[in-house]
Design a protein around this motif. Structure first.
Motif, PDB file in Angstrom:
ATOM      1  N   VAL A 209       0.844  -1.194   0.000  1.00  0.00           N
ATOM      2  CA  VAL A 209       0.000   0.000   0.000  1.00  0.00           C
ATOM      3  C   VAL A 209       0.880   1.244   0.000  1.00  0.00           C
ATOM      4  CG1 VAL A 209      -1.776   1.307   1.214  1.00  0.00           C
ATOM      5  CG2 VAL A 209      -1.850  -1.201   1.218  1.00  0.00           C
ATOM      6  N   GLU A 210       0.681   2.078  -0.996  1.00  0.00           N
ATOM      7  CA  GLU A 210       1.389   3.353  -1.070  1.00  0.00           C
ATOM      8  C   GLU A 210       0.509   4.456  -0.517  1.00  0.00           C
ATOM      9  OE1 GLU A 210       2.499   3.925  -5.138  1.00  0.00           O
ATOM     10  OE2 GLU A 210       4.415   2.904  -4.861  1.00  0.00           O
ATOM     11  N   GLY A 211       1.083   5.279   0.338  1.00  0.00           N
ATOM     12  CA  GLY A 211       0.363   6.442   0.822  1.00  0.00           C
ATOM     13  C   GLY A 211       0.359   7.535  -0.224  1.00  0.00           C
ATOM     14  N   ARG A 212      -0.369   8.606   0.056  1.00  0.00           N
ATOM     15  CA  ARG A 212      -0.454   9.697  -0.918  1.00  0.00           C
ATOM     16  C   ARG A 212       0.705  10.673  -0.795  1.00  0.00           C
ATOM     17  NH1 ARG A 212      -4.892  10.335  -3.933  1.00  0.00           N
ATOM     18  NH2 ARG A 212      -6.537   8.801  -3.633  1.00  0.00           N
ATOM     19  N   GLY A 213       1.520  10.499   0.258  1.00  0.00           N
ATOM     20  CA  GLY A 213       2.678  11.362   0.403  1.00  0.00           C
ATOM     21  C   GLY A 213       3.846  10.876  -0.441  1.00  0.00           C
ATOM     22  N   VAL A 214       4.973  11.572  -0.348  1.00  0.00           N
ATOM     23  CA  VAL A 214       6.174  11.219  -1.093  1.00  0.00           C
ATOM     24  C   VAL A 214       6.964  10.198  -0.291  1.00  0.00           C
ATOM     25  CG1 VAL A 214       8.358  12.070  -2.032  1.00  0.00           C
ATOM     26  CG2 VAL A 214       6.283  13.474  -2.179  1.00  0.00           C
ATOM     27  N   ASP A 215       7.349   9.108  -0.930  1.00  0.00           N
ATOM     28  CA  ASP A 215       8.213   8.106  -0.305  1.00  0.00           C
ATOM     29  C   ASP A 215       9.659   8.565  -0.502  1.00  0.00           C
ATOM     30  OD1 ASP A 215       9.788   5.891   0.330  1.00  0.00           O
ATOM     31  OD2 ASP A 215       8.117   4.517  -0.117  1.00  0.00           O
ATOM     32  N   LEU A 216      10.271   9.075   0.573  1.00  0.00           N
ATOM     33  CA  LEU A 216      11.602   9.666   0.474  1.00  0.00           C
ATOM     34  C   LEU A 216      12.650   8.649   0.047  1.00  0.00           C
ATOM     35  CD1 LEU A 216      11.649  12.037   3.583  1.00  0.00           C
ATOM     36  CD2 LEU A 216      11.214  12.595   1.183  1.00  0.00           C
ATOM     37  N   SER A 217      12.468   7.386   0.460  1.00  0.00           N
ATOM     38  CA  SER A 217      13.447   6.374   0.066  1.00  0.00           C
ATOM     39  C   SER A 217      13.421   6.156  -1.435  1.00  0.00           C
ATOM     40  CB  SER A 217      13.191   5.053   0.794  1.00  0.00           C
ATOM     41  OG  SER A 217      11.931   4.522   0.427  1.00  0.00           O
ATOM     42  N   ASP A 218      12.218   6.181  -2.035  1.00  0.00           N
ATOM     43  CA  ASP A 218      12.118   6.046  -3.488  1.00  0.00           C
ATOM     44  C   ASP A 218      12.713   7.260  -4.188  1.00  0.00           C
ATOM     45  OD1 ASP A 218      11.054   3.558  -3.651  1.00  0.00           O
ATOM     46  OD2 ASP A 218       8.974   4.200  -3.901  1.00  0.00           O
ATOM     47  N   LEU A 219      12.471   8.443  -3.609  1.00  0.00           N
ATOM     48  CA  LEU A 219      12.980   9.669  -4.206  1.00  0.00           C
ATOM     49  C   LEU A 219      14.506   9.669  -4.209  1.00  0.00           C
ATOM     50  CD1 LEU A 219      12.471  12.462  -5.396  1.00  0.00           C
ATOM     51  CD2 LEU A 219      12.348  13.361  -3.054  1.00  0.00           C
ATOM     52  N   LYS A 220      15.124   9.291  -3.092  1.00  0.00           N
ATOM     53  CA  LYS A 220      16.580   9.239  -3.009  1.00  0.00           C
ATOM     54  C   LYS A 220      17.146   8.220  -3.993  1.00  0.00           C
ATOM     55  CE  LYS A 220      16.819  10.625   1.863  1.00  0.00           C
ATOM     56  NZ  LYS A 220      17.139  10.165   3.242  1.00  0.00           N
ATOM     57  N   LEU A 257      -0.406  -3.506  -6.183  1.00  0.00           N
ATOM     58  CA  LEU A 257       0.141  -2.244  -5.704  1.00  0.00           C
ATOM     59  C   LEU A 257      -1.053  -1.338  -5.442  1.00  0.00           C
ATOM     60  CD1 LEU A 257       2.784  -0.707  -5.160  1.00  0.00           C
ATOM     61  CD2 LEU A 257       2.674   0.135  -7.503  1.00  0.00           C
ATOM     62  N   SER A 258      -1.387  -1.164  -4.188  1.00  0.00           N
ATOM     63  CA  SER A 258      -2.588  -0.420  -3.809  1.00  0.00           C
ATOM     64  C   SER A 258      -2.221   0.989  -3.343  1.00  0.00           C
ATOM     65  CB  SER A 258      -3.323  -1.182  -2.693  1.00  0.00           C
ATOM     66  OG  SER A 258      -4.541  -0.543  -2.365  1.00  0.00           O
ATOM     67  N   HIS A 259      -3.223   1.812  -3.178  1.00  0.00           N
ATOM     68  CA  HIS A 259      -3.017   3.193  -2.723  1.00  0.00           C
ATOM     69  C   HIS A 259      -4.065   3.542  -1.672  1.00  0.00           C
ATOM     70  CE1 HIS A 259      -1.142   3.055  -6.710  1.00  0.00           C
ATOM     71  NE2 HIS A 259      -0.335   4.003  -6.288  1.00  0.00           N
ATOM     72  N   THR A 260      -3.680   4.383  -0.743  1.00  0.00           N
ATOM     73  CA  THR A 260      -4.638   4.834   0.257  1.00  0.00           C
ATOM     74  C   THR A 260      -5.659   5.777  -0.391  1.00  0.00           C
ATOM     75  OG1 THR A 260      -3.162   6.658   0.850  1.00  0.00           O
ATOM     76  CG2 THR A 260      -3.014   4.648   2.168  1.00  0.00           C
ATOM     77  N   ALA A 268      -5.983   1.164   7.138  1.00  0.00           N
ATOM     78  CA  ALA A 268      -7.369   1.129   6.650  1.00  0.00           C
ATOM     79  C   ALA A 268      -7.423   0.604   5.221  1.00  0.00           C
ATOM     80  CB  ALA A 268      -7.986   2.524   6.731  1.00  0.00           C
ATOM     81  N   ALA A 269      -6.431   0.942   4.424  1.00  0.00           N
ATOM     82  CA  ALA A 269      -6.394   0.448   3.044  1.00  0.00           C
ATOM     83  C   ALA A 269      -6.207  -1.066   3.021  1.00  0.00           C
ATOM     84  CB  ALA A 269      -5.275   1.131   2.271  1.00  0.00           C
ATOM     85  N   ILE A 270      -5.397  -1.598   3.936  1.00  0.00           N
ATOM     86  CA  ILE A 270      -5.207  -3.049   4.013  1.00  0.00           C
ATOM     87  C   ILE A 270      -6.512  -3.736   4.394  1.00  0.00           C
ATOM     88  CG2 ILE A 270      -4.062  -4.902   5.301  1.00  0.00           C
ATOM     89  CD1 ILE A 270      -1.618  -3.058   5.466  1.00  0.00           C
ATOM     90  N   VAL A 271      -7.233  -3.164   5.346  1.00  0.00           N
ATOM     91  CA  VAL A 271      -8.533  -3.733   5.732  1.00  0.00           C
ATOM     92  C   VAL A 271      -9.477  -3.745   4.528  1.00  0.00           C
ATOM     93  CG1 VAL A 271     -10.575  -3.412   7.181  1.00  0.00           C
ATOM     94  CG2 VAL A 271      -8.288  -3.076   8.152  1.00  0.00           C
ATOM     95  N   ARG A 272      -9.483  -2.656   3.757  1.00  0.00           N
ATOM     96  CA  ARG A 272     -10.335  -2.594   2.565  1.00  0.00           C
ATOM     97  C   ARG A 272      -9.943  -3.666   1.553  1.00  0.00           C
ATOM     98  NH1 ARG A 272      -8.674  -0.124  -1.734  1.00  0.00           N
ATOM     99  NH2 ARG A 272      -7.426   1.439  -0.614  1.00  0.00           N
ATOM    100  N   GLU A 273      -8.640  -3.818   1.303  1.00  0.00           N
ATOM    101  CA  GLU A 273      -8.177  -4.832   0.364  1.00  0.00           C
ATOM    102  C   GLU A 273      -8.548  -6.234   0.854  1.00  0.00           C
ATOM    103  OE1 GLU A 273      -6.963  -4.462  -2.515  1.00  0.00           O
ATOM    104  OE2 GLU A 273      -6.193  -2.418  -2.626  1.00  0.00           O
ATOM    105  N   THR A 274      -8.463  -6.436   2.156  1.00  0.00           N
ATOM    106  CA  THR A 274      -8.806  -7.728   2.748  1.00  0.00           C
ATOM    107  C   THR A 274     -10.249  -8.099   2.447  1.00  0.00           C
ATOM    108  OG1 THR A 274      -7.200  -7.471   4.550  1.00  0.00           O
ATOM    109  CG2 THR A 274      -9.064  -8.945   4.945  1.00  0.00           C
ATOM    110  N   ARG A 275     -11.132  -7.146   2.588  1.00  0.00           N
ATOM    111  CA  ARG A 275     -12.558  -7.416   2.379  1.00  0.00           C
ATOM    112  C   ARG A 275     -12.880  -7.564   0.897  1.00  0.00           C
ATOM    113  NH1 ARG A 275     -15.063  -3.256   6.932  1.00  0.00           N
ATOM    114  NH2 ARG A 275     -14.731  -4.659   8.712  1.00  0.00           N
ATOM    115  N   GLU A 276     -12.280  -6.714   0.087  1.00  0.00           N
ATOM    116  CA  GLU A 276     -12.569  -6.790  -1.348  1.00  0.00           C
ATOM    117  C   GLU A 276     -12.079  -8.106  -1.946  1.00  0.00           C
ATOM    118  OE1 GLU A 276     -10.870  -3.350  -3.153  1.00  0.00           O
ATOM    119  OE2 GLU A 276     -12.364  -1.961  -2.317  1.00  0.00           O
ATOM    120  N   TRP A 277     -10.936  -8.590  -1.460  1.00  0.00           N
ATOM    121  CA  TRP A 277     -10.376  -9.835  -1.989  1.00  0.00           C
ATOM    122  C   TRP A 277     -10.957 -11.059  -1.276  1.00  0.00           C
ATOM    123  CZ3 TRP A 277      -6.398 -13.560  -0.589  1.00  0.00           C
ATOM    124  CH2 TRP A 277      -5.902 -14.292  -1.690  1.00  0.00           C
ATOM    125  N   GLU A 278     -11.668 -10.819  -0.174  1.00  0.00           N
ATOM    126  CA  GLU A 278     -12.296 -11.879   0.621  1.00  0.00           C
ATOM    127  C   GLU A 278     -11.256 -12.848   1.173  1.00  0.00           C
ATOM    128  OE1 GLU A 278     -15.311 -13.631  -1.859  1.00  0.00           O
ATOM    129  OE2 GLU A 278     -16.658 -11.931  -1.617  1.00  0.00           O
TER     130      GLU A 278
END
Length: 319
Positions: A209-220, A257-260, A268-278
């Motif tokens: 799950v990727e958040g909507r902010g910038v992942d500094l490790s990816d940026l570096k 590769l999911s997003h919040t 919360a995004a993981i919980v959503r993915e859990t339910r959608e994928w059953e």
């Protein structure tokens, strides 16, 4: 007695757990935990049923804490817990496992409960710790948050949390397992441990799950090597799915590769993915990156964890 389906039998698990500790409380939150544990047992399994009850001082009002009131409350709580222990022991013995039981006595709050479970699981060398959790307030009310989060500080054992309000379809050995991954050693260790639950033809999903902010490790990383082209999430999914494929070549493996969402955090995004994928089972590392760690140890944890309605495996990074 009807024969147990090979798919839902512990004999269908790749590597059954041999020493299981299951924590039992008199309030009923652990009933699902005991029932689920029976499905993990074979005649080679050793099970320790661990019981304790809340110190009367935790809930008696100051004017009610007379020696007589304290003694009466203590005796009632102890008798209730002994009865819960006996019921759990009988249920687990039907599975063919060798069952032991121990009553630790009263505990004062969630940290006492966590410390007690952790200490005994380490002393007894448990492969797996199973606890129940309920959505309401009470002794074991927030095991998915306060206790299992703190429990990871006291033990390196894998912790399986079974919600009291788990959906019926998830209360069997899992066929569909969702792994929340981030590419860390902790996350990969959680995958290895969670794979022990996977039957031969399991359906597996790795989710980053990727958040909507910038992942500094990816940026570096991109600044150092602009041609790398692969995000942290893609690398994490590659590592996780490669491990799954090596351990379960007959399984069906998916990756996502999911997003919040606008109002979601990573948990919360993981919980959503859990339910959608059953999913039948959710697997997560106890000390993953900040977004996942906050699920267990942050201020948002109770709001999120209380809505989980299926088993949750929490794996400590130090396993």
């Amino acid at each position: 007695m009807e024969p147990v389906s090979q798919l839902l039998s512990p004999h269908g698990i790749r590597e059954p757990f041999r020493r299981i500790l299951v924590a039992v409380d008199p309030a009923g939150a652990s009933q699902n935990a005991v029932a689920y544990t029976t499905r993990l047992c074979t005649h080679e399994t050793q099970v320790l049923v661990l019981g304790f009850f809340e110190d009367p001082a935790a809930f008696l009002t100051p004017h009610s804490r007379t020696p007589s009131d304290m003694r009466q409350a203590f005796n009632e709580l102890r008798e209730d817990e002994l009865l819960a222990l006996e019921r759990a022991k009988v249920a687990l013995q039907r599975s063919g496992a060798s069952v032991h039981h121990r009553l630790l006595g009263r505990a004062l709050g969630n940290r006492d409960i966590s410390a007690g479970i952790g200490r005994v699981s380490n002393e007894w060398n448990a492969d797996l710790v199973v606890v129940g959790a309920e959505p309401a307030d009470g002794l074991f009310a927030t095991l998915t948050t306060r206790v299992s989060g703190v429990l990871a500080e006291h033990t390196h054992r894998a912790i399986l949390v079974i919600p009291e309000h788990a959906i019926e379809s998830s209360l069997h050995l899992p066929c569909r397992i969702l792994f929340a991954v981030d590419g860390s050693d902790t996350s990969l260790n959680a995958v290895r441990t969670g794979m022990r639950f996977a039957p031969t033809h399991a359906q597996l999903l790795a989710v980053y799950v990727e958040g909507r902010g910038v992942d500094l490790s990816d940026l570096k990383a991109s600044l150092r090597s602009p041609s790398a082209g692969m995000s942290r999430g893609e690398r994490a999914l590659d590592s996780a799915t490669a491990l799954m494929s090596a351990q379960a070549p007959s399984a069906t493996i998916e990756r996502r590769l999911s997003h919040t969402g606008m109002t979601e955090d990573v948990a919360a995004a993981i919980v959503r993915e859990t339910r959608e994928w059953e999913a039948d089972l959710v697997v997560i590392g106890a000390q993953d990156r900040e977004g996942l760690s906050s699920w267990f140890n942050g201020h948002e944890n109770e709001r999120v964890a209380r809505v989980i309605d299926r088993p949750l495996l929490v794996v400590n990074g130090a396993l």
